[in-house]
Write a protein that holds these residues in place. Sequence first.
Motif, PDB file in Angstrom:
ATOM      1  N   ARG A   1      46.239  19.736  28.555  1.00 14.70           N
ATOM      2  CA  ARG A   1      45.642  20.456  29.670  1.00 14.70           C
ATOM      3  C   ARG A   1      46.034  21.936  29.582  1.00 14.70           C
ATOM      4  O   ARG A   1      47.117  22.289  29.167  1.00 14.70           O
ATOM      5  CB  ARG A   1      46.155  19.869  30.983  1.00 14.70           C
ATOM      6  N   SER A   2      45.133  22.828  29.991  1.00 12.75           N
ATOM      7  CA  SER A   2      45.372  24.267  29.979  1.00 12.75           C
ATOM      8  C   SER A   2      46.445  24.611  30.990  1.00 12.75           C
ATOM      9  O   SER A   2      46.562  23.969  32.025  1.00 12.75           O
ATOM     10  CB  SER A   2      44.074  24.998  30.324  1.00 12.75           C
ATOM     11  N   ARG A   3      47.187  25.642  30.712  1.00 18.00           N
ATOM     12  CA  ARG A   3      48.223  26.079  31.637  1.00 18.00           C
ATOM     13  C   ARG A   3      47.611  26.880  32.794  1.00 18.00           C
ATOM     14  O   ARG A   3      48.293  27.220  33.735  1.00 18.00           O
ATOM     15  CB  ARG A   3      49.247  26.931  30.907  1.00 18.00           C
ATOM     16  N   PHE A   4      46.346  27.240  32.700  1.00 24.98           N
ATOM     17  CA  PHE A   4      45.665  27.998  33.746  1.00 24.98           C
ATOM     18  C   PHE A   4      45.169  27.019  34.800  1.00 24.98           C
ATOM     19  O   PHE A   4      44.181  26.339  34.621  1.00 24.98           O
ATOM     20  CB  PHE A   4      44.504  28.791  33.135  1.00 24.98           C
ATOM     21  N   THR A   5      45.868  26.969  35.900  1.00 21.60           N
ATOM     22  CA  THR A   5      45.531  26.008  36.946  1.00 21.60           C
ATOM     23  C   THR A   5      44.761  26.706  38.062  1.00 21.60           C
ATOM     24  O   THR A   5      44.579  27.917  38.060  1.00 21.60           O
ATOM     25  CB  THR A   5      46.819  25.393  37.526  1.00 21.60           C
ATOM     26  N   GLY A   6      44.346  25.952  39.024  1.00 21.42           N
ATOM     27  CA  GLY A   6      43.644  26.491  40.183  1.00 21.42           C
ATOM     28  C   GLY A   6      44.535  27.427  40.988  1.00 21.42           C
ATOM     29  O   GLY A   6      44.101  28.473  41.468  1.00 21.42           O
ATOM     30  N   ARG A   7      45.785  27.064  41.113  1.00 21.10           N
ATOM     31  CA  ARG A   7      46.717  27.928  41.832  1.00 21.10           C
ATOM     32  C   ARG A   7      46.876  29.261  41.108  1.00 21.10           C
ATOM     33  O   ARG A   7      46.957  30.314  41.728  1.00 21.10           O
ATOM     34  CB  ARG A   7      48.086  27.253  41.953  1.00 21.10           C
ATOM     35  N   MET A   8      46.927  29.156  39.790  1.00 15.79           N
ATOM     36  CA  MET A   8      47.058  30.383  38.997  1.00 15.79           C
ATOM     37  C   MET A   8      45.825  31.265  39.188  1.00 15.79           C
ATOM     38  O   MET A   8      45.942  32.486  39.292  1.00 15.79           O
ATOM     39  CB  MET A   8      47.242  30.036  37.512  1.00 15.79           C
ATOM     40  N   ALA A   9      44.647  30.683  39.236  1.00 12.80           N
ATOM     41  CA  ALA A   9      43.411  31.440  39.426  1.00 12.80           C
ATOM     42  C   ALA A   9      43.423  32.134  40.779  1.00 12.80           C
ATOM     43  O   ALA A   9      43.059  33.312  40.897  1.00 12.80           O
ATOM     44  CB  ALA A   9      42.200  30.524  39.308  1.00 12.80           C
ATOM     45  N   VAL A  10      43.858  31.452  41.818  1.00  7.19           N
ATOM     46  CA  VAL A  10      43.930  32.055  43.148  1.00  7.19           C
ATOM     47  C   VAL A  10      44.936  33.200  43.154  1.00  7.19           C
ATOM     48  O   VAL A  10      44.690  34.274  43.717  1.00  7.19           O
ATOM     49  CB  VAL A  10      44.294  30.976  44.203  1.00  7.19           C
TER      50      VAL A  10
ATOM     51  N   VAL B   1      45.860  35.088  40.588  1.00  2.15           N
ATOM     52  CA  VAL B   1      45.288  36.214  39.844  1.00  2.15           C
ATOM     53  C   VAL B   1      44.247  36.930  40.696  1.00  2.15           C
ATOM     54  O   VAL B   1      44.190  38.158  40.733  1.00  2.15           O
ATOM     55  CB  VAL B   1      44.685  35.728  38.498  1.00  2.15           C
ATOM     56  N   LEU B   2      43.427  36.178  41.405  1.00  2.00           N
ATOM     57  CA  LEU B   2      42.413  36.773  42.278  1.00  2.00           C
ATOM     58  C   LEU B   2      43.058  37.597  43.381  1.00  2.00           C
ATOM     59  O   LEU B   2      42.633  38.723  43.656  1.00  2.00           O
ATOM     60  CB  LEU B   2      41.525  35.669  42.866  1.00  2.00           C
TER      61      LEU B   2
ATOM     62  N   LEU C   1      46.029  38.985  43.339  1.00  2.00           N
ATOM     63  CA  LEU C   1      46.625  40.177  42.728  1.00  2.00           C
ATOM     64  C   LEU C   1      45.565  41.220  42.378  1.00  2.00           C
ATOM     65  O   LEU C   1      45.790  42.429  42.540  1.00  2.00           O
ATOM     66  CB  LEU C   1      47.432  39.793  41.491  1.00  2.00           C
ATOM     67  N   ALA C   2      44.417  40.790  41.913  1.00  2.00           N
ATOM     68  CA  ALA C   2      43.336  41.736  41.589  1.00  2.00           C
ATOM     69  C   ALA C   2      42.832  42.441  42.843  1.00  2.00           C
ATOM     70  O   ALA C   2      42.612  43.658  42.842  1.00  2.00           O
ATOM     71  CB  ALA C   2      42.192  41.002  40.901  1.00  2.00           C
ATOM     72  N   VAL C   3      42.667  41.696  43.921  1.00  2.00           N
ATOM     73  CA  VAL C   3      42.217  42.308  45.188  1.00  2.00           C
ATOM     74  C   VAL C   3      43.254  43.310  45.675  1.00  2.00           C
ATOM     75  O   VAL C   3      42.911  44.412  46.115  1.00  2.00           O
ATOM     76  CB  VAL C   3      41.941  41.210  46.244  1.00  2.00           C
ATOM     77  N   LEU C   4      44.523  42.951  45.590  1.00  2.00           N
ATOM     78  CA  LEU C   4      45.577  43.885  46.002  1.00  2.00           C
ATOM     79  C   LEU C   4      45.575  45.134  45.127  1.00  2.00           C
ATOM     80  O   LEU C   4      45.738  46.250  45.639  1.00  2.00           O
ATOM     81  CB  LEU C   4      46.941  43.194  45.935  1.00  2.00           C
ATOM     82  N   ALA C   5      45.392  44.973  43.826  1.00  2.00           N
ATOM     83  CA  ALA C   5      45.369  46.132  42.927  1.00  2.00           C
ATOM     84  C   ALA C   5      44.209  47.056  43.262  1.00  2.00           C
ATOM     85  O   ALA C   5      44.369  48.279  43.300  1.00  2.00           O
ATOM     86  CB  ALA C   5      45.289  45.667  41.472  1.00  2.00           C
ATOM     87  N   VAL C   6      43.044  46.512  43.527  1.00  2.00           N
ATOM     88  CA  VAL C   6      41.882  47.337  43.872  1.00  2.00           C
ATOM     89  C   VAL C   6      42.116  48.061  45.192  1.00  2.00           C
ATOM     90  O   VAL C   6      41.830  49.257  45.318  1.00  2.00           O
ATOM     91  CB  VAL C   6      40.596  46.470  43.923  1.00  2.00           C
ATOM     92  N   SER C   7      42.640  47.362  46.175  1.00  2.00           N
ATOM     93  CA  SER C   7      42.862  48.013  47.474  1.00  2.00           C
ATOM     94  C   SER C   7      43.928  49.091  47.367  1.00  2.00           C
ATOM     95  O   SER C   7      43.790  50.164  47.950  1.00  2.00           O
ATOM     96  CB  SER C   7      43.222  46.990  48.536  1.00  2.00           C
ATOM     97  N   TYR C   8      44.983  48.838  46.614  1.00  2.00           N
ATOM     98  CA  TYR C   8      46.016  49.857  46.453  1.00  2.00           C
ATOM     99  C   TYR C   8      45.510  51.025  45.615  1.00  2.00           C
ATOM    100  O   TYR C   8      45.903  52.160  45.849  1.00  2.00           O
ATOM    101  CB  TYR C   8      47.279  49.258  45.833  1.00  2.00           C
ATOM    102  N   ALA C   9      44.652  50.768  44.649  1.00  2.00           N
ATOM    103  CA  ALA C   9      44.112  51.854  43.829  1.00  2.00           C
ATOM    104  C   ALA C   9      43.262  52.792  44.675  1.00  2.00           C
ATOM    105  O   ALA C   9      43.366  54.017  44.559  1.00  2.00           O
ATOM    106  CB  ALA C   9      43.294  51.285  42.670  1.00  2.00           C
ATOM    107  N   SER C  10      42.434  52.250  45.548  1.00  2.00           N
ATOM    108  CA  SER C  10      41.614  53.119  46.398  1.00  2.00           C
ATOM    109  C   SER C  10      42.499  53.862  47.394  1.00  2.00           C
ATOM    110  O   SER C  10      42.252  55.036  47.687  1.00  2.00           O
ATOM    111  CB  SER C  10      40.545  52.301  47.123  1.00  2.00           C
TER     112      SER C  10
END
Length: 189
Positions: A45-54, A56-57, A59-68
């Motif tokens: 099984r891949s190490r990329f789980t559903g929890r990991m996807a959430v 990452v998502l 963290l990406a939203v936080l990065a975009v908001s902090y960048a703006s």
Amino acid sequence: MSEEKRPPGRAHGHRDAARAQQLRRQSSRERAALREDARREERTRSRFTGRMAVLVLVLAVLAVSYASSLRAYLEQRNDIEAHEQQIAEAQVAIDDLKREQARWEDPAFVAQYAREHLGYVTPGETPWVVLEDGEPLSGTELPDPDSVAGPEEPAWFDDLWESTKIAGNPPEAPRPPAATIQDESGESE
């Protein structure tokens, strides 16, 4: 009779103990097999789980908001620096105007300005007016020096060029003078 004296549920005690031990062995084997299956499944099984996807998502939203937010902060900081520069320039202008105001409060400066720019004189002084072509000079501005100066003498290289042209093409011999000289009235002397 001895069977009757035994407590209920203990009639088959030895057999029950053996059976329990057998079940324990079987369950430990099953547990080991289940563990082995889980390990195999985890490897495949891949190490990329559903929890990991959430994660990452998020963290990406936080990065975009902090960048703006960071971009807005940097723009505001640049605006503040520009306004501070304008304030400093305005302060310099204010200081210059205050010095000018202090000069105008000095009676000696006012008298000097009145003499130079307005042509005022103090009592007892004789004013002199410079005339140009019979007219007083207007204001304190002098005319253009090129219009006042006499004709300009040619530069040395202009003289050199003219002499070179004459040397290459000499003038004709002058005519001999007339035998008699006539005055302006046309009579000969």
